[in-house]
Design an enzyme around this catalytic site. Structure first.
Site, PDB file in Angstrom:
ATOM      1  N   ARG A 289       3.170  -6.381   9.569  1.00 39.64           N
ATOM      2  CA  ARG A 289       2.112  -5.191  10.069  1.00 39.64           C
ATOM      3  C   ARG A 289       2.798  -5.062  11.543  1.00 39.64           C
ATOM      4  O   ARG A 289       2.903  -4.126  12.069  1.00 39.64           O
ATOM      5  CB  ARG A 289       0.964  -5.649  10.161  1.00 39.64           C
ATOM      6  CG  ARG A 289       0.140  -5.476   8.688  1.00 39.64           C
ATOM      7  CD  ARG A 289      -1.063  -6.115   8.467  1.00 39.64           C
ATOM      8  NE  ARG A 289      -1.950  -5.461   7.496  1.00 39.64           N
ATOM      9  CZ  ARG A 289      -2.976  -6.085   7.052  1.00 39.64           C
ATOM     10  NH1 ARG A 289      -3.900  -7.010   7.905  1.00 39.64           N
ATOM     11  NH2 ARG A 289      -3.700  -5.769   5.884  1.00 39.64           N
TER      12      ARG A 289
ATOM     13  N   HIS B  22      -2.057  -5.248   1.725  1.00 38.88           N
ATOM     14  CA  HIS B  22      -3.256  -5.790   1.700  1.00 38.88           C
ATOM     15  C   HIS B  22      -2.894  -7.445   1.085  1.00 38.88           C
ATOM     16  O   HIS B  22      -1.940  -7.482   0.276  1.00 38.88           O
ATOM     17  CB  HIS B  22      -4.141  -5.276   0.439  1.00 38.88           C
ATOM     18  CG  HIS B  22      -5.346  -6.057   0.010  1.00 38.88           C
ATOM     19  ND1 HIS B  22      -6.484  -6.057   0.609  1.00 38.88           N
ATOM     20  CD2 HIS B  22      -5.431  -6.980  -1.049  1.00 38.88           C
ATOM     21  CE1 HIS B  22      -7.291  -7.013  -0.065  1.00 38.88           C
ATOM     22  NE2 HIS B  22      -6.680  -7.478  -0.953  1.00 38.88           N
TER      23      HIS B  22
ATOM     24  N   ASN C 116      -1.896   0.169   7.198  1.00 45.10           N
ATOM     25  CA  ASN C 116      -1.202  -1.060   7.758  1.00 45.10           C
ATOM     26  C   ASN C 116      -0.382  -1.876   6.669  1.00 45.10           C
ATOM     27  O   ASN C 116      -0.127  -2.959   6.429  1.00 45.10           O
ATOM     28  CB  ASN C 116      -2.430  -2.188   8.185  1.00 45.10           C
ATOM     29  CG  ASN C 116      -3.454  -2.421   7.220  1.00 45.10           C
ATOM     30  OD1 ASN C 116      -3.589  -1.944   5.960  1.00 45.10           O
ATOM     31  ND2 ASN C 116      -4.732  -2.985   7.636  1.00 45.10           N
TER      32      ASN C 116
ATOM     33  N   ARG D 125      -1.256 -14.341   4.466  1.00 41.09           N
ATOM     34  CA  ARG D 125      -1.985 -13.896   5.850  1.00 41.09           C
ATOM     35  C   ARG D 125      -1.067 -13.977   7.168  1.00 41.09           C
ATOM     36  O   ARG D 125      -1.285 -12.994   7.983  1.00 41.09           O
ATOM     37  CB  ARG D 125      -3.593 -14.349   6.066  1.00 41.09           C
ATOM     38  CG  ARG D 125      -4.513 -13.893   4.916  1.00 41.09           C
ATOM     39  CD  ARG D 125      -4.791 -12.633   4.821  1.00 41.09           C
ATOM     40  NE  ARG D 125      -5.483 -11.985   5.896  1.00 41.09           N
ATOM     41  CZ  ARG D 125      -6.016 -10.750   5.925  1.00 41.09           C
ATOM     42  NH1 ARG D 125      -6.122 -10.222   4.636  1.00 41.09           N
ATOM     43  NH2 ARG D 125      -6.520 -10.336   6.975  1.00 41.09           N
TER      44      ARG D 125
ATOM     45  N   THR E 223      -5.171  -7.034  11.077  1.00 43.11           N
ATOM     46  CA  THR E 223      -5.635  -5.864  10.378  1.00 43.11           C
ATOM     47  C   THR E 223      -5.076  -4.298  11.053  1.00 43.11           C
ATOM     48  O   THR E 223      -4.609  -3.493  10.718  1.00 43.11           O
ATOM     49  CB  THR E 223      -7.210  -5.836  10.154  1.00 43.11           C
ATOM     50  OG1 THR E 223      -7.713  -6.934   9.530  1.00 43.11           O
ATOM     51  CG2 THR E 223      -7.545  -4.458   9.459  1.00 43.11           C
TER      52      THR E 223
ATOM     53  N   LYS F 288       0.618  -1.133  -0.033  1.00 48.87           N
ATOM     54  CA  LYS F 288      -0.114  -0.072  -0.055  1.00 48.87           C
ATOM     55  C   LYS F 288       0.900   1.167   0.086  1.00 48.87           C
ATOM     56  O   LYS F 288       1.891   1.233   0.404  1.00 48.87           O
ATOM     57  CB  LYS F 288      -0.740   0.037   1.388  1.00 48.87           C
ATOM     58  CG  LYS F 288      -1.947  -1.195   1.013  1.00 48.87           C
ATOM     59  CD  LYS F 288      -3.047  -1.011   2.337  1.00 48.87           C
ATOM     60  CE  LYS F 288      -4.003  -2.218   2.418  1.00 48.87           C
ATOM     61  NZ  LYS F 288      -4.880  -2.118   3.759  1.00 48.87           N
TER      62      LYS F 288
HETATM   63  P1  ADP Z   1      -7.585  -7.025   5.908  1.00 49.60           P
HETATM   64  O1  ADP Z   1      -6.882  -5.856   5.150  1.00 49.60           O
HETATM   65  O2  ADP Z   1      -6.670  -7.359   7.228  1.00 49.60           O
HETATM   66  O3  ADP Z   1      -8.199  -7.899   5.304  1.00 49.60           O
HETATM   67  P2  ADP Z   1     -10.265  -6.088   5.959  1.00 49.60           P
HETATM   68  O4  ADP Z   1     -10.497  -6.570   4.937  1.00 49.60           O
HETATM   69  O5  ADP Z   1     -11.255  -6.126   7.282  1.00 49.60           O
HETATM   70  O6  ADP Z   1      -8.664  -6.051   6.898  1.00 49.60           O
HETATM   71  O7  ADP Z   1     -10.426  -4.515   5.972  1.00 49.60           O
HETATM   72  C1  ADP Z   1      -9.605  -3.898   4.767  1.00 49.60           C
HETATM   73  C2  ADP Z   1      -8.913  -2.509   5.127  1.00 49.60           C
HETATM   74  O8  ADP Z   1      -9.858  -1.640   5.415  1.00 49.60           O
HETATM   75  C3  ADP Z   1      -8.015  -2.549   6.143  1.00 49.60           C
HETATM   76  O9  ADP Z   1      -6.661  -3.326   5.637  1.00 49.60           O
HETATM   77  C4  ADP Z   1      -7.690  -1.407   6.680  1.00 49.60           C
HETATM   78  O10 ADP Z   1      -6.499  -0.543   6.039  1.00 49.60           O
HETATM   79  C5  ADP Z   1      -9.025  -0.844   6.419  1.00 49.60           C
HETATM   80  N1  ADP Z   1      -9.707  -0.802   7.786  1.00 49.60           N
HETATM   81  C6  ADP Z   1     -10.423  -1.888   8.324  1.00 49.60           C
HETATM   82  N2  ADP Z   1     -11.166  -1.713   9.284  1.00 49.60           N
HETATM   83  C7  ADP Z   1     -10.890  -0.325   9.430  1.00 49.60           C
HETATM   84  C8  ADP Z   1     -11.337   0.787  10.556  1.00 49.60           C
HETATM   85  N3  ADP Z   1     -12.218   0.073  11.479  1.00 49.60           N
HETATM   86  N4  ADP Z   1     -11.020   1.784  10.486  1.00 49.60           N
HETATM   87  C9  ADP Z   1     -10.264   2.270   9.516  1.00 49.60           C
HETATM   88  N5  ADP Z   1      -9.672   1.381   8.648  1.00 49.60           N
HETATM   89  C10 ADP Z   1     -10.025   0.084   8.480  1.00 49.60           C
HETATM   90 MG    MG Z   2      -9.484  -8.302   3.804  1.00 48.29          MG
END
Ligand code: ADP
Ligand code: MG
Length: 177
Positions: free
Chosen positions: A135, A158, A155, A118, A124, A9
């Site tokens: 992360r 992705h 973070n 993962r 996340t 990212k």
């Molecule tokens: P991951 O990237 O770990 O698969 P998710 O698919 O749940 O997580 O969410 C996608 C992305 O949205 C996250 O990587 C993060 O950048 C953002 N995100 C998720 N939850 C939040 C939140 N509560 N507040 C702000 N950004 C969030």
């Molecule tokens: Mg996701």
């Protein structure tokens, strides 16, 4: 061999972590099948994250849980505690985040590639991500901190969460190429 999709990212590109992150993927034994650096089109980013109620509510619910965990007032910060509304806000912030600067997208393959990536990126919420993970090692951002500034959690990476997500994301970002 399973395939998965991963993205470095804009915050990670900005911090000069491209090489470090690619090394971790390669060191795990996974193979890089395709890789390119691009500026993301906001329409494609909007498609990366599902626009359905289940997904929006699950993201909103995670946000609500974080606020409870740190005993913070979600309504004071966000103006609502409705999980659907919260999910929609996160989706909008995500488009802003992913289009903030260049990104690096890739297809990785190997045994259980989805789960392996993962594991390498972990939670996340970077403050909860294990040390040794991407992360966990390179970020101290958290949902409550990000949300009080009305932005996505930065973070760094992705990665697809399931084999189905990986197929959809590879088609979305790499098309027939
Ligand atoms: P991951 O990237 O770990 O698969 P998710 O698919 O749940 O997580 O969410 C996608 C992305 O949205 C996250 O990587 C993060 O950048 C953002 N995100 C998720 N939850 C939040 C939140 N509560 N507040 C702000 N950004 C969030
Ligand atoms: Mg996701």
């Amino acid at each position: 061999m399973e395939k998965t999709f991963a993205m470095i990212k804009p915050d990670a590109v900005n911090r000069g972590l491209i090489g470090e992150i690619i090394s971790r993927f390669e060191n795990s034994g996974l193979k890089i099948e395709a890789l390119k650096m691009i500026n993301a089109n906001p329409d494609i980013v909007a498609n990366l994250y599902p626009d359905n109620e289940d997904w929006l509510r699950s993201v909103g619910q995670k946000m609500s849980n974080t606020y409870k965990r740190y005993e913070k007032d979600i309504v004071a910060d966000m103006g609502t505690d409705d999980t659907l509304e919260l999910g929609k806000m996160v989706r909008q912030w995500l488009v802003e985040y992913i289009t903030m600067g260049p990104i690096v997208i890739m297809i990785l393959s190997g045994n259980h590639a989805v789960d392996v990536v993962r594991k390498l990126i972990w939670d996340t919420n970077p403050v909860l991500a294990q040390p040794g993970s991407i992360r966990g090692d390179f970020s101290v951002d958290s949902a409550d901190f990000a949300n009080s500034a009305h932005r996505a959690i930065y973070n760094l990476v992705h990665a697809s969460g399931s084999v189905k997500e990986a197929e959809d994301e590879i088609a979305l970002w790499f098309g027939g190429n």
